[in-house]
Every structure is written in C-alpha cells, then in structure tokens.
Design an enzyme around this catalytic site. Structure first.
Site, PDB file in Angstrom:
ATOM      1  N   ARG A  82       0.931  -1.249   0.100  1.00 25.45           N
ATOM      2  CA  ARG A  82       0.007   0.112   0.004  1.00 25.45           C
ATOM      3  C   ARG A  82       0.953   1.571   0.261  1.00 25.45           C
ATOM      4  O   ARG A  82       0.338   2.050  -0.440  1.00 25.45           O
ATOM      5  CB  ARG A  82      -0.933  -0.132   1.379  1.00 25.45           C
ATOM      6  N   LYS A 184      -2.519   5.940   1.467  1.00 26.22           N
ATOM      7  CA  LYS A 184      -2.023   6.884   2.572  1.00 26.22           C
ATOM      8  C   LYS A 184      -1.446   8.216   2.378  1.00 26.22           C
ATOM      9  O   LYS A 184      -0.388   8.095   3.251  1.00 26.22           O
ATOM     10  CB  LYS A 184      -1.405   5.591   3.543  1.00 26.22           C
ATOM     11  N   GLU A 220     -16.250   6.553   3.688  1.00 31.22           N
ATOM     12  CA  GLU A 220     -15.986   6.143   5.079  1.00 31.22           C
ATOM     13  C   GLU A 220     -16.087   7.086   6.225  1.00 31.22           C
ATOM     14  O   GLU A 220     -16.557   8.223   5.751  1.00 31.22           O
ATOM     15  CB  GLU A 220     -14.238   5.806   4.661  1.00 31.22           C
TER      16      GLU A 220
HETATM   17  C1  LIG Z   1      -5.608   3.675   7.618  1.00 34.54           C
HETATM   18  C2  LIG Z   1      -6.313   3.913   7.294  1.00 34.54           C
HETATM   19  C3  LIG Z   1      -7.795   2.888   7.046  1.00 34.54           C
HETATM   20  C4  LIG Z   1      -7.730   1.581   8.002  1.00 34.54           C
HETATM   21  O1  LIG Z   1      -6.767   1.149   6.850  1.00 34.54           O
HETATM   22  P1  LIG Z   1      -5.920  -0.022   8.086  1.00 34.54           P
HETATM   23  O2  LIG Z   1      -5.335  -1.013   6.958  1.00 34.54           O
HETATM   24  O3  LIG Z   1      -6.898  -1.362   8.712  1.00 34.54           O
HETATM   25  O4  LIG Z   1      -5.567   0.264   9.245  1.00 34.54           O
HETATM   26  C5  LIG Z   1      -8.655   3.315   7.316  1.00 34.54           C
HETATM   27  N1  LIG Z   1      -9.297   4.471   6.083  1.00 34.54           N
HETATM   28  C6  LIG Z   1      -8.151   5.675   6.075  1.00 34.54           C
HETATM   29  C7  LIG Z   1      -8.682   6.501   5.361  1.00 34.54           C
HETATM   30  C8  LIG Z   1      -7.110   5.147   6.376  1.00 34.54           C
HETATM   31  O5  LIG Z   1      -5.976   6.199   6.247  1.00 34.54           O
END
Ligand SMILES: *Cc1c(COP(=O)(O)O)cnc(C)c1O
Length: 341
Positions: A82, A184, A220
C-alpha cells in the site's frame, strides 16, 4: 529480555519515545543501506518538499505478543504494497517491499522490551513514513527523501469494553472521485482535522463521509472503513475507488467468509439503505472494529438495532475471530502472521 517498567493497561494512544528507529535516505536516485538509530529528531532543509507541498505518506501496523510468547506482526506485506501505491501516486521513490518488511522487523526486534505482554490489551504500534527532504520551491517532486520507521506502545483501544459510538453524516467531503482518497497520504488527514474537531464540538465521535459526486453513497470515516451487517446476517462493505483499502477490513471480510461462513457483499452502499442494517462497525488497525450505535443525519437519527450498550453479535464474532488470529489463539490463514522472534 527484560520488559520496560510500564503500566501497559493504562497506556493511551499516544507517542512514547522508544529506543531505536530505522532511517534510510534517498539521494542521487538510490536508497542507502539504512540504519537503526537512537536519534529521534529529524533535521531537514527549511524548504523541504514535505514542509512546502506536503509530499508525505505513511502506514500504520502493530506488533503483538502471542499467547505462546512470540512477537509477531500482522500482514506487513500488505502495508508495504500500500505504501508503494501511495509513493507512486505522490511521485515519491518506492522503498523496496522486501526491505520495507525487513525494516519493520529490525525496529520491532530492537525495541522488543517495548512490546506489551500478552493479555495486557496493549500493543506496539509501528509507524513507517516517507517524506520529501530536499528543497523545493517551484512546484515539483523533491529529489531527496527520507524513509523512517518508529514504534510506540499503545494501550487497549477499548478500556472497559467496546462502547458503541455516535457518528454524523458530514457536510464536508473526504476525497474527490479521482483524487487521493485511496492512498495513505498525510494530506488526507490535514484536511480532515477541521471536520473531526467540528464533529467533536457538536458531540459526535466521528464523521461519515458520503461520495462527493452524488452524496448518496457511503464512503468511510476519516480513518476507518465501514462494515455493515444486514438483518439476515450478510456482511456488507462499501466499494469505491476513493476509500482507503483497509487491511483490517479486507481481513475481516475473509474471516466472515472463511471462518464464520457468512455471506459477504462488497458493493456500492447507498445511505438510504443504512436505516435497514442491523449492525455497523468501523474497521482499522487501531481498534480492529469500533461499533457504531447511532448515526445522525441532519436532525434525523438512525439507531442501529444493536443499541448503545455493546457490539452487535456478528460484529463481536468478527472482532473476536480476527483478534484471536492476531494473538495466536486461532490458526491464521497462510502468510498472515510474520513471526519476529
Ligand atoms: C489507515 C486507514 C484506514 C484503516 O486501514 P487499516 O489498514 O485497516 O489500518 C481506513 N481509512 C483510512 C482513511 C485510513 O487512512
């Protein structure tokens, strides 16, 4: 190895400086060997790309002590992949996936005394990140970068049981349809700070973001993906190219299908449907699943049948199965657990 003298169960989710961190620099088109260091400070140009144009991305994962006393991490290869996607979208150099996982392992090993013991509820949170470190004033990518990994012990996410939270439908948008919602990047968080503080000022725990184009579909929250459970026990999760592909959510879906025999649907979820769901949870590394009890939408309230006292039954089973896998109480699917020592 002697553990640090810490009251693990009273730790919060905050930064505690640990002994060692990993640092590697990208210069003249190549990454150096990288090293562990005691130095917790970063020294960069006043004009560094990250400081001027926010060229940065990060990851988050955890190390756990299992029931039989090993230190493990959970699917670090997916975090590495990722971060590769994040780097490519931000014109940053990719840190090789194998070496990325090696860096995580070396940091956890070097800070083994900080990994909370089994049963404490606490874990070691690991934060890999990268940023443009060389001077940039005309808008373009930096030429030099730094990749770092530090870790910090964090307490049990739910102290005294997982209490359902109240969220609201946000009037702000999180990510444009062809923007950066799927990576991210720190920039996605900078712009979410006002909406989350505004939510808190109004008595809500989190924001539910809808798709910006039509404002009819669930995306989300600021930092966690949604899982819903229908009244007949199907697990439903929103599919969209602008949500961040949560590793927790992807793992929970696998657990739902292959461990619990539940039907799973990954599809567009219209906000209109939410009032008919039985359970709702937020998934991410920090909490695994945080149950949602109530959703506020401009004067109207959706109260999930699971209520405000505890997790819904399906959410709870998902939570217990995945944490059981992470803590070594249940057998993990091939490749999910990376044993560190
Ligand atoms: C990090 C993150 C998540 C959760 O991802 P995980 O890999 O399960 O920790 C969900 N939404 C956003 C916007 C994130 O930055």
């Amino acid at each position: 190895m002697e553990k640090k003298n810490i009251d693990w169960s009273s730790l919060g989710f905050g930064y505690v400086q640990t002994d060692k961190r990993f640092v590697s620099n990208f210069k003249n088109g190549a990454w150096d060997e990288g090293t562990l260091t005691d130095d917790a400070e970063v020294r960069i140009s006043e004009c560094a790309g990250v400081l001027q144009y926010s060229q940065s991305c990060f990851e988050g994962l955890k190390a756990y002590t299992t029931e039989d006393g090993h230190i493990v991490t959970f699917r670090p290869d997916l975090n590495a992949a990722r971060m590769k996607d994040s780097c490519e979208r931000l014109e940053m150099p990719v840190y090789p996936v194998d070496k990325w996982v090696d860096a995580i392992v070396s940091v956890v090993k070097a800070n083994a005394a900080w990994v909370p013991p089994y049963g404490s509820g606490a874990t070691l949170y690991i934060r890999p990140y990268m940023f443009g470190s060389s001077p940039v004033i005309g808008v373009k990518p930096a030429e030099e970068y730094q990749f770092r990994v530090f870790c910090t012990p964090v307490g049990p996410y739910f102290k005294g049981g997982a209490k359902p939270i109240t969220i609201r439908v946000s009037d702000f948008d999180r990510a444009a349809p062809r923007g950066t919602g799927h990576i991210k990047a720190g920039l996605n968080y900078a712009m979410s700070l006002y909406p989350i503080m505004d939510a808190h000022r109004n008595g809500f725990d989190e924001n539910m973001y809808l798709d910006p184009a039509t404002r009819t579909k669930v995306e989300e929250t600021g930092g966690a993906n949604f899982l819903f459970v229908t009244k007949d026990g199907t697990v439903v999760t929103p599919k969209s190219s602008s949500i961040l592909p949560s590793i927790t959510r992807r793992s929970l879906i696998y657990v739902a299908e292959h461990y619990l025999g539940l039907k799973v649907e990954e599809r567009e979820v219209f906000f209109e449907e939410v009032k008919d769901f039985a359970e709702c949870g937020l998934c991410g590394t920090a909490a695994v699943i945080s149950p949602v009890g109530k959703i506020y939408d401009h004067g109207k309230e959706i109260c999930l049948p699971s209520g405000m006292d505890e997790m819904g039954p399906v959410t709870k089973k998902l939570y217990e199965t995945l944490t059981g896998i992470q803590m070594g109480r249940l057998e993990a699917p091939e490749g999910w657990i990376k044993v560190i020592e």
